[in-house]
Write a protein that holds these residues in place. Sequence first.
Motif, short mmCIF file in Angstrom:
data_model
loop_
_atom_site.label_atom_id
_atom_site.label_comp_id
_atom_site.label_asym_id
_atom_site.label_seq_id
_atom_site.Cartn_x
_atom_site.Cartn_y
_atom_site.Cartn_z
N UNK A 43 88.93 23.09 16.75
CA UNK A 43 89.47 24.31 17.38
C UNK A 43 88.87 24.53 18.77
N UNK A 44 87.56 24.31 18.88
CA UNK A 44 86.90 24.53 20.17
C UNK A 44 87.34 23.49 21.19
N UNK A 47 90.76 24.60 22.33
CA UNK A 47 90.72 25.83 23.12
C UNK A 47 90.17 25.56 24.51
N UNK A 50 92.84 23.67 26.50
CA UNK A 50 93.96 24.52 26.86
C UNK A 50 93.58 25.54 27.94
N UNK A 51 92.43 26.20 27.74
CA UNK A 51 92.00 27.21 28.71
C UNK A 51 91.75 26.57 30.07
N UNK A 55 94.21 28.58 32.38
CA UNK A 55 93.66 29.82 32.94
C UNK A 55 93.39 29.66 34.44
N UNK A 66 97.04 33.62 32.92
CA UNK A 66 97.78 32.37 32.82
C UNK A 66 99.03 32.40 33.69
N UNK B 6 95.85 35.10 24.65
CA UNK B 6 95.97 34.00 25.59
C UNK B 6 94.93 32.92 25.41
N UNK B 7 94.93 31.99 26.32
CA UNK B 7 94.04 30.84 26.26
C UNK B 7 92.57 31.27 26.38
N UNK B 8 92.33 32.31 27.17
CA UNK B 8 90.96 32.80 27.34
C UNK B 8 90.43 33.40 26.04
N UNK B 10 91.52 32.79 23.05
CA UNK B 10 91.39 31.71 22.07
C UNK B 10 90.09 30.95 22.28
N UNK B 11 89.71 30.78 23.53
CA UNK B 11 88.46 30.07 23.83
C UNK B 11 87.26 30.90 23.37
N UNK B 13 87.23 33.12 20.98
CA UNK B 13 87.21 33.06 19.51
C UNK B 13 86.59 31.75 19.02
N UNK B 14 86.95 30.65 19.66
CA UNK B 14 86.44 29.34 19.22
C UNK B 14 84.93 29.24 19.47
#
Lengths: 197, 197
Positions: A43-44, A47, A50-51, A55, A66, B6-8, B10-11, B13-14
């Motif tokens: 997951x990390x 993430x 993707x970020x 971002x 985004x 968003x991606x931020x 999600x990051x 959270x991870x």
Amino acid sequence: MSAAPGALEALIDALRRLPGVGQKSAQRMAYHLLQHDRPAARQLAQALGHAEQAVRHCARCHTFTEAEVCATCLDPARDARQLLVVETPADQAALERSGSYRGLYFVLMGRLSPLDGIGVHDIGLAPLLQRAQDGVVDELILATSFTAEGEATAQAIAQALRPQGLSVTRLARGVPVGSELEFVDLGTLAHALADRR
Amino acid sequence: MSAAPGALEALIDALRRLPGVGQKSAQRMAYHLLQHDRPAARQLAQALGHAEQAVRHCARCHTFTEAEVCATCLDPARDARQLLVVETPADQAALERSGSYRGLYFVLMGRLSPLDGIGVHDIGLAPLLQRAQDGVVDELILATSFTAEGEATAQAIAQALRPQGLSVTRLARGVPVGSELEFVDLGTLAHALADRR
Ligand SMILES: [Zn+2]
Ligand SMILES: [Zn+2]
């Protein structure tokens, strides 16, 4: 089978680049992920990828987004005459939670920190000057931290923007709501007295 | 442009799934990576993906390795009659650095922790029993931590293995080298006296 620095060592090295993470914590994190939580590792990784791709900075307020321009800046219900300056997206989020502000923001993404080599050019001062001169903004509210560095940042911004004919204000310093006076530090008490209304 | 998490977010959270990382630290880490160190974000994403794919457990000693059997277990120069039991790869690395041990290892990858629901089956006790009965090992050296949990782990192992006719020993407790007696805690002093040679 090889003696080259392996995947585990590479992971520990990469974790050490996170702020506040030393060798011991990085080791503990790597062991935990590999031994107990491989889904979290996946997951990390996703993430981060993707970020890192998605971002970027809002073209108007500089916060993370985004899109080309963030949702707050695009919100027609917000008062475009007020521009509130904060250091980080976390500060902006705290103010939004207070529910007491309906204008727009500018996020410096940092503050002056001469000791760390962070000067006027490293925070978004030039873009802020440009943003504040859109002909609509008439009040700039400085909400940088009430620390030495945050105050220096506020002062630098005020000096640069007062000549432009903008009204430049600062959040009030004072006694936190819910505090008993005897437990409030003396500096705060002095400010609360000086800024009394 | 979207209101979805968003991606931020999600990051953040991870990152919160890393041990010892709360909301504030995760936020700080995410901002730091995206604002100041995108190469570190890419490096960490790659290292996580690679380690998650490549790292598994040594079939003989249970430590992390990228091969079927780790380099230490395959080293013909090591004394295969001694098997030293540690909790983590970090403990093994510390003993290796001391340069005072030339036998083989077994890495439990944990210790008994009844309060956290970690029992005999969650640490590598069954594989250890099997490993220790290869007909070559004649001494099992218990080097689990000198904490309540580490001691309980050592005791569980000793109880399981003494009946097999193996010599089971424990690292000596005592005064750390370089310590002045007056600053050593009383429990350690008591043990050092009891274990005197
Ligand atoms: Zn914006
Ligand atoms: Zn091995």
